[in-house]
Design a protein around this motif. Structure first.
Motif, PDB file in Angstrom:
ATOM      1  N   LEU A  24       0.858  -1.191   0.000  1.00 24.64           N
ATOM      2  CA  LEU A  24       0.000   0.000   0.000  1.00 24.64           C
ATOM      3  C   LEU A  24       0.895   1.242   0.000  1.00 24.64           C
ATOM      4  O   LEU A  24       1.787   1.369   0.849  1.00 24.64           O
ATOM      5  N   VAL A  25       0.652   2.140  -0.926  1.00 28.53           N
ATOM      6  CA  VAL A  25       1.504   3.324  -1.072  1.00 28.53           C
ATOM      7  C   VAL A  25       0.621   4.509  -1.454  1.00 28.53           C
ATOM      8  O   VAL A  25      -0.293   4.360  -2.274  1.00 28.53           O
ATOM      9  N   ALA A  26       0.897   5.673  -0.877  1.00 24.55           N
ATOM     10  CA  ALA A  26       0.146   6.867  -1.298  1.00 24.55           C
ATOM     11  C   ALA A  26       1.031   8.106  -1.183  1.00 24.55           C
ATOM     12  O   ALA A  26       1.811   8.247  -0.237  1.00 24.55           O
ATOM     13  N   HIS A  27       0.893   8.981  -2.142  1.00 20.53           N
ATOM     14  CA  HIS A  27       1.558  10.283  -2.045  1.00 20.53           C
ATOM     15  C   HIS A  27       0.819  11.163  -1.043  1.00 20.53           C
ATOM     16  O   HIS A  27      -0.342  10.897  -0.707  1.00 20.53           O
ATOM     17  N   ASP A  28       1.499  12.212  -0.595  1.00 17.02           N
ATOM     18  CA  ASP A  28       0.985  12.961   0.554  1.00 17.02           C
ATOM     19  C   ASP A  28      -0.470  13.429   0.387  1.00 17.02           C
ATOM     20  O   ASP A  28      -1.279  13.249   1.291  1.00 17.02           O
ATOM     21  N   HIS A  29      -0.806  14.024  -0.768  1.00 14.15           N
ATOM     22  CA  HIS A  29      -2.171  14.531  -0.939  1.00 14.15           C
ATOM     23  C   HIS A  29      -3.201  13.416  -1.121  1.00 14.15           C
ATOM     24  O   HIS A  29      -4.403  13.680  -1.117  1.00 14.15           O
ATOM     25  N   LEU A  50       0.070  -7.279   4.747  1.00 11.42           N
ATOM     26  CA  LEU A  50       0.167  -5.904   4.257  1.00 11.42           C
ATOM     27  C   LEU A  50       1.564  -5.333   4.478  1.00 11.42           C
ATOM     28  O   LEU A  50       2.187  -5.554   5.517  1.00 11.42           O
ATOM     29  N   CYS A  51       2.027  -4.572   3.501  1.00  9.98           N
ATOM     30  CA  CYS A  51       3.246  -3.787   3.686  1.00  9.98           C
ATOM     31  C   CYS A  51       3.011  -2.435   3.029  1.00  9.98           C
ATOM     32  O   CYS A  51       2.028  -2.242   2.299  1.00  9.98           O
ATOM     33  N   ALA A  52       3.903  -1.502   3.304  1.00  6.77           N
ATOM     34  CA  ALA A  52       3.688  -0.135   2.811  1.00  6.77           C
ATOM     35  C   ALA A  52       5.006   0.624   2.835  1.00  6.77           C
ATOM     36  O   ALA A  52       5.947   0.228   3.540  1.00  6.77           O
ATOM     37  N   THR A  53       5.062   1.711   2.088  1.00  5.94           N
ATOM     38  CA  THR A  53       6.201   2.615   2.228  1.00  5.94           C
ATOM     39  C   THR A  53       6.114   3.303   3.598  1.00  5.94           C
ATOM     40  O   THR A  53       5.049   3.352   4.213  1.00  5.94           O
ATOM     41  N   VAL A  95      -1.314  -1.397  -4.374  1.00  6.39           N
ATOM     42  CA  VAL A  95      -2.317  -0.322  -4.343  1.00  6.39           C
ATOM     43  C   VAL A  95      -1.524   0.963  -4.143  1.00  6.39           C
ATOM     44  O   VAL A  95      -0.943   1.175  -3.071  1.00  6.39           O
ATOM     45  N   PHE A  96      -1.456   1.761  -5.174  1.00  6.57           N
ATOM     46  CA  PHE A  96      -0.577   2.932  -5.160  1.00  6.57           C
ATOM     47  C   PHE A  96      -1.387   4.149  -5.618  1.00  6.57           C
ATOM     48  O   PHE A  96      -1.626   4.335  -6.806  1.00  6.57           O
ATOM     49  N   PHE A  97      -1.830   4.943  -4.648  1.00  8.23           N
ATOM     50  CA  PHE A  97      -2.558   6.165  -4.982  1.00  8.23           C
ATOM     51  C   PHE A  97      -1.524   7.263  -5.246  1.00  8.23           C
ATOM     52  O   PHE A  97      -1.153   8.011  -4.344  1.00  8.23           O
ATOM     53  N   VAL A 124      -2.459  -4.015 -10.100  1.00 11.96           N
ATOM     54  CA  VAL A 124      -2.093  -2.684  -9.594  1.00 11.96           C
ATOM     55  C   VAL A 124      -3.335  -1.798  -9.610  1.00 11.96           C
ATOM     56  O   VAL A 124      -4.033  -1.722 -10.620  1.00 11.96           O
ATOM     57  N   ALA A 125      -3.602  -1.144  -8.496  1.00 10.04           N
ATOM     58  CA  ALA A 125      -4.668  -0.133  -8.470  1.00 10.04           C
ATOM     59  C   ALA A 125      -4.020   1.216  -8.238  1.00 10.04           C
ATOM     60  O   ALA A 125      -3.327   1.392  -7.236  1.00 10.04           O
ATOM     61  N   SER A 126      -4.240   2.132  -9.142  1.00 12.22           N
ATOM     62  CA  SER A 126      -3.613   3.442  -8.951  1.00 12.22           C
ATOM     63  C   SER A 126      -4.622   4.499  -8.530  1.00 12.22           C
ATOM     64  O   SER A 126      -4.289   5.677  -8.444  1.00 12.22           O
ATOM     65  N   ASN A 127      -5.834   4.091  -8.276  1.00 11.34           N
ATOM     66  CA  ASN A 127      -6.813   5.022  -7.693  1.00 11.34           C
ATOM     67  C   ASN A 127      -7.862   4.222  -6.919  1.00 11.34           C
ATOM     68  O   ASN A 127      -7.905   2.988  -6.991  1.00 11.34           O
ATOM     69  N   GLU A 128      -8.697   4.981  -6.198  1.00 14.21           N
ATOM     70  CA  GLU A 128      -9.638   4.355  -5.276  1.00 14.21           C
ATOM     71  C   GLU A 128     -10.648   3.451  -5.984  1.00 14.21           C
ATOM     72  O   GLU A 128     -10.958   2.352  -5.501  1.00 14.21           O
ATOM     73  N   CYS A 129     -11.113   3.900  -7.137  1.00  9.81           N
ATOM     74  CA  CYS A 129     -12.150   3.140  -7.834  1.00  9.81           C
ATOM     75  C   CYS A 129     -11.597   1.777  -8.266  1.00  9.81           C
ATOM     76  O   CYS A 129     -12.230   0.737  -8.053  1.00  9.81           O
ATOM     77  N   THR A 130     -10.378   1.786  -8.835  1.00 11.16           N
ATOM     78  CA  THR A 130      -9.771   0.518  -9.257  1.00 11.16           C
ATOM     79  C   THR A 130      -9.501  -0.365  -8.042  1.00 11.16           C
ATOM     80  O   THR A 130      -9.660  -1.590  -8.105  1.00 11.16           O
TER      81      THR A 130
END
Ligand SMILES: O=C(CO)COP(=O)(O)O
Length: 159
Positions: A24-29, A50-53, A95-97, A124-130
């Motif tokens: 699971l990864v997400a940029h700040d915003h 689960l793992c994450a940055t 899962v990378f937003f 790979v999901a790059s947004n919430e909907c996916t």
């Protein structure tokens, strides 16, 4: 004309286990969106590893109270660490937003992560909907055979 995939000769299959290893990864915003999404899907996510940055992982483990392996923070090499795990087949799903509005200092790392996920053919999901679609797939909780590069054949062709 029949077009054969260029890499068809050097592919093999591998099985993604029913219990997936999810990064699971997400940029700040986008972190708020990922945290809300993960909380909504806490029961489903708890069935997987689960793992994450770094920062994402710390925030997620506080919010979800689930075990989450936190890697290095993205701008300090975390994207590369996740990418390396994908190449080693230690991560089954990403899962990378990522933020489509903000330039990132580690843009080459982000591209490399997304590339290696495509190379190893993981979901790979790059947004919430996916991400919603992925988690609602029946394949989430069953073993799934997928095509991956045949590394032995690849090496054999090169040496
Ligand atoms: O930068 C990131 C992904 O490219 C995410 O890193 P953090 O989770 O450490 O903020």
């Amino acid at each position: 004309m029949l077009i054969t995939p260029r890499s068809a000769a050097s592919c093999t299959t591998s099985t993604l286990a029913a219990r997936k290893r999810i990064a699971l990864v997400a940029h700040d915003h986008c972190k708020g969106f990922l945290l809300d999404w993960a909380e909504r899907h806490k029961a489903a996510l708890s069935q997987h590893n689960l793992c994450a940055t770094g920062t994402t992982g710390q925030l997620l483990s506080k919010r979800l109270e689930l075990p989450i392996e936190s890697m290095i923070s993205g701008p300090l090499g975390g994207d590369q660490q996740v990418g390396a795990h994908i190449a080693e087949q230690k991560i089954d799903m990403l899962v990378f937003f990522w933020d489509p509005f903000e330039p990132q200092p580690h843009d080459p790392d982000i591209k490399a992560l997304l590339r290696v996920a495509a190379v190893w053919n993981i979901p790979v999901a790059s947004n919430e909907c996916t991400a919603d679609y992925l988690l609602s797939s029946p394949l989430m909780n069953q073993p799934h055979q997928h095509r991956i590069p045949d590394y032995n054949a690849y090496l054999k062709g090169r040496v």
